[in-house]
Motif scaffolding. Structure first.
Motif, PDB file in Angstrom:
ATOM      1  N   GLU A 126       0.826  -1.206   0.000  1.00 52.21           N
ATOM      2  CA  GLU A 126       0.000   0.000   0.000  1.00 52.21           C
ATOM      3  C   GLU A 126       0.864   1.261   0.000  1.00 52.21           C
ATOM      4  OE1 GLU A 126      -2.515  -0.513   3.399  1.00 52.21           O
ATOM      5  OE2 GLU A 126      -3.973  -1.716   2.283  1.00 52.21           O
ATOM      6  N   GLU A 127       1.958   1.241   0.751  1.00 49.65           N
ATOM      7  CA  GLU A 127       2.876   2.383   0.755  1.00 49.65           C
ATOM      8  C   GLU A 127       3.484   2.586  -0.632  1.00 49.65           C
ATOM      9  OE1 GLU A 127       5.778   1.648   3.780  1.00 49.65           O
ATOM     10  OE2 GLU A 127       4.335   1.873   5.414  1.00 49.65           O
ATOM     11  N   ARG A 128       3.877   1.490  -1.289  1.00 48.77           N
ATOM     12  CA  ARG A 128       4.466   1.578  -2.615  1.00 48.77           C
ATOM     13  C   ARG A 128       3.451   2.144  -3.617  1.00 48.77           C
ATOM     14  NH1 ARG A 128       4.506  -0.632  -7.270  1.00 48.77           N
ATOM     15  NH2 ARG A 128       3.035  -2.272  -6.762  1.00 48.77           N
ATOM     16  N   ARG A 129       2.212   1.653  -3.575  1.00 44.38           N
ATOM     17  CA  ARG A 129       1.168   2.156  -4.477  1.00 44.38           C
ATOM     18  C   ARG A 129       0.870   3.625  -4.226  1.00 44.38           C
ATOM     19  NH1 ARG A 129      -3.181  -2.779  -4.302  1.00 44.38           N
ATOM     20  NH2 ARG A 129      -1.932  -4.269  -5.470  1.00 44.38           N
ATOM     21  N   GLY A 130       0.805   4.005  -2.955  1.00 45.39           N
ATOM     22  CA  GLY A 130       0.553   5.406  -2.621  1.00 45.39           C
ATOM     23  C   GLY A 130       1.654   6.308  -3.145  1.00 45.39           C
ATOM     24  N   LYS A 131       2.878   5.873  -3.028  1.00 40.90           N
ATOM     25  CA  LYS A 131       4.004   6.665  -3.523  1.00 40.90           C
ATOM     26  C   LYS A 131       3.925   6.807  -5.040  1.00 40.90           C
ATOM     27  CE  LYS A 131       9.041   6.877  -3.557  1.00 40.90           C
ATOM     28  NZ  LYS A 131      10.281   6.228  -3.114  1.00 40.90           N
ATOM     29  N   GLN A 132       3.625   5.698  -5.735  1.00 36.97           N
ATOM     30  CA  GLN A 132       3.506   5.753  -7.193  1.00 36.97           C
ATOM     31  C   GLN A 132       2.363   6.671  -7.616  1.00 36.97           C
ATOM     32  OE1 GLN A 132       5.655   4.533  -9.381  1.00 36.97           O
ATOM     33  NE2 GLN A 132       6.864   3.790  -7.655  1.00 36.97           N
ATOM     34  N   LEU A 133       1.252   6.645  -6.886  1.00 37.24           N
ATOM     35  CA  LEU A 133       0.116   7.504  -7.196  1.00 37.24           C
ATOM     36  C   LEU A 133       0.479   8.973  -6.999  1.00 37.24           C
ATOM     37  CD1 LEU A 133      -2.858   7.749  -7.974  1.00 37.24           C
ATOM     38  CD2 LEU A 133      -3.425   7.524  -5.559  1.00 37.24           C
ATOM     39  N   ARG A 134       1.176   9.279  -5.911  1.00 37.93           N
ATOM     40  CA  ARG A 134       1.593  10.674  -5.666  1.00 37.93           C
ATOM     41  C   ARG A 134       2.552  11.160  -6.745  1.00 37.93           C
ATOM     42  NH1 ARG A 134       1.760   8.547  -0.544  1.00 37.93           N
ATOM     43  NH2 ARG A 134       4.036   8.343  -0.587  1.00 37.93           N
ATOM     44  N   LEU A 135       3.475  10.305  -7.159  1.00 40.37           N
ATOM     45  CA  LEU A 135       4.401  10.690  -8.225  1.00 40.37           C
ATOM     46  C   LEU A 135       3.658  10.920  -9.545  1.00 40.37           C
ATOM     47  CD1 LEU A 135       7.383   8.270  -7.477  1.00 40.37           C
ATOM     48  CD2 LEU A 135       7.323  10.745  -7.138  1.00 40.37           C
ATOM     49  N   ALA A 136       2.691  10.052  -9.851  1.00 38.33           N
ATOM     50  CA  ALA A 136       1.919  10.213 -11.086  1.00 38.33           C
ATOM     51  C   ALA A 136       1.106  11.507 -11.045  1.00 38.33           C
ATOM     52  CB  ALA A 136       1.002   9.016 -11.293  1.00 38.33           C
ATOM     53  N   GLU A 137       0.481  11.810  -9.910  1.00 35.48           N
ATOM     54  CA  GLU A 137      -0.283  13.053  -9.778  1.00 35.48           C
ATOM     55  C   GLU A 137       0.623  14.264  -9.953  1.00 35.48           C
ATOM     56  OE1 GLU A 137      -2.146  12.786  -5.967  1.00 35.48           O
ATOM     57  OE2 GLU A 137      -3.810  11.571  -6.709  1.00 35.48           O
ATOM     58  N   ASP A 138       1.804  14.181  -9.400  1.00 38.24           N
ATOM     59  CA  ASP A 138       2.762  15.287  -9.517  1.00 38.24           C
ATOM     60  C   ASP A 138       3.173  15.477 -10.976  1.00 38.24           C
ATOM     61  OD1 ASP A 138       4.384  17.324  -8.342  1.00 38.24           O
ATOM     62  OD2 ASP A 138       6.134  16.006  -8.598  1.00 38.24           O
ATOM     63  N   ARG A 139       3.435  14.383 -11.678  1.00 34.19           N
ATOM     64  CA  ARG A 139       3.801  14.488 -13.094  1.00 34.19           C
ATOM     65  C   ARG A 139       2.660  15.071 -13.917  1.00 34.19           C
ATOM     66  NH1 ARG A 139       6.181   9.265 -12.024  1.00 34.19           N
ATOM     67  NH2 ARG A 139       4.296   8.302 -12.835  1.00 34.19           N
ATOM     68  N   CYS A 140       1.429  14.664 -13.607  1.00 34.69           N
ATOM     69  CA  CYS A 140       0.275  15.178 -14.347  1.00 34.69           C
ATOM     70  C   CYS A 140       0.106  16.675 -14.100  1.00 34.69           C
ATOM     71  CB  CYS A 140      -0.994  14.433 -13.952  1.00 34.69           C
ATOM     72  SG  CYS A 140      -1.054  12.743 -14.616  1.00 34.69           S
ATOM     73  N   ARG A 141       0.264  17.117 -12.865  1.00 32.73           N
ATOM     74  CA  ARG A 141       0.129  18.546 -12.552  1.00 32.73           C
ATOM     75  C   ARG A 141       1.183  19.376 -13.265  1.00 32.73           C
ATOM     76  NH1 ARG A 141      -0.941  16.987  -7.366  1.00 32.73           N
ATOM     77  NH2 ARG A 141       1.212  17.299  -6.732  1.00 32.73           N
ATOM     78  N   LYS A 142       2.371  18.812 -13.391  1.00 31.91           N
ATOM     79  CA  LYS A 142       3.468  19.536 -14.035  1.00 31.91           C
ATOM     80  C   LYS A 142       3.410  19.428 -15.557  1.00 31.91           C
ATOM     81  CE  LYS A 142       6.675  19.182 -10.183  1.00 31.91           C
ATOM     82  NZ  LYS A 142       7.946  18.630  -9.714  1.00 31.91           N
ATOM     83  N   GLY A 143       2.476  18.626 -16.077  1.00 33.42           N
ATOM     84  CA  GLY A 143       2.325  18.500 -17.515  1.00 33.42           C
ATOM     85  C   GLY A 143       3.325  17.568 -18.163  1.00 33.42           C
ATOM     86  N   ARG A 144       3.921  16.682 -17.379  1.00 34.87           N
ATOM     87  CA  ARG A 144       4.901  15.733 -17.919  1.00 34.87           C
ATOM     88  C   ARG A 144       4.515  14.301 -17.553  1.00 34.87           C
ATOM     89  NH1 ARG A 144      10.157  18.237 -15.364  1.00 34.87           N
ATOM     90  NH2 ARG A 144       8.628  18.448 -13.716  1.00 34.87           N
ATOM     91  N   PRO A 145       3.324  13.856 -17.946  1.00 34.05           N
ATOM     92  CA  PRO A 145       2.913  12.497 -17.553  1.00 34.05           C
ATOM     93  C   PRO A 145       3.644  11.433 -18.364  1.00 34.05           C
ATOM     94  CG  PRO A 145       1.264  13.462 -18.964  1.00 34.05           C
ATOM     95  CD  PRO A 145       2.290  14.535 -18.709  1.00 34.05           C
ATOM     96  N   LEU A 146       3.764  10.278 -17.771  1.00 36.12           N
ATOM     97  CA  LEU A 146       4.278   9.111 -18.481  1.00 36.12           C
ATOM     98  C   LEU A 146       3.133   8.493 -19.280  1.00 36.12           C
ATOM     99  CD1 LEU A 146       6.388   7.390 -15.675  1.00 36.12           C
ATOM    100  CD2 LEU A 146       7.234   8.779 -17.563  1.00 36.12           C
ATOM    101  N   PRO A 147       3.431   7.685 -20.266  1.00 33.38           N
ATOM    102  CA  PRO A 147       2.354   7.049 -21.037  1.00 33.38           C
ATOM    103  C   PRO A 147       1.433   6.187 -20.166  1.00 33.38           C
ATOM    104  CG  PRO A 147       4.442   6.773 -22.174  1.00 33.38           C
ATOM    105  CD  PRO A 147       4.744   7.396 -20.849  1.00 33.38           C
ATOM    106  N   THR A 148       1.923   5.698 -19.061  1.00 38.49           N
ATOM    107  CA  THR A 148       1.110   4.844 -18.197  1.00 38.49           C
ATOM    108  C   THR A 148       0.283   5.638 -17.193  1.00 38.49           C
ATOM    109  OG1 THR A 148       2.980   4.607 -16.685  1.00 38.49           O
ATOM    110  CG2 THR A 148       2.693   2.900 -18.360  1.00 38.49           C
TER     111      THR A 148
END
Length: 93
Positions: free
Chosen positions: A62-84
């Motif tokens: 759960e900690e690993r998933r939460g960290k990945q979700l926070r990183l993905a949200e951060d990338r989306c906010r900054k306009g640099r999302p990964l394809p996944t």
């Protein structure tokens, strides 16, 4: 005085020797039982231990998933999302 001291030592010494020999005999007899018991404890897992281990694994995942979700949200906010990354689900803050 020396005779009294010698006599008292000869009376008390055998009790000490017998006590020590008896304790050693008990230790020698119980040693194999303790060794087998420790070996069984080392190779078996109780239900409580299994539950605790599974709980730790779940929390780490759960900690690993939460960290990945926070990183993905951060990338989306900054306009640099990964394809996944699914930026449609990202909540703008």
């Amino acid at each position: 005085m020396k005779r009294i001291l010698s006599l008292s030592l000869t009376l008390f010494l055998p009790g000490c020797v017998v006590g020590t020999v008896a304790k050693t005999a008990v230790d020698v007899v119980t040693l194999p039982v303790k060794a087998v018991s420790a070996g069984v404890d080392a190779v078996t897992t109780s239900q409580k231990e299994a539950d605790e281990k599974r709980g730790r694994e779940i929390r780490k995942e759960e900690e690993r998933r939460g960290k990945q979700l926070r990183l993905a949200e951060d990338r989306c906010r900054k306009g640099r999302p990964l394809p996944t990354d699914d930026c449609r689900q990202t909540v703008q803050r």
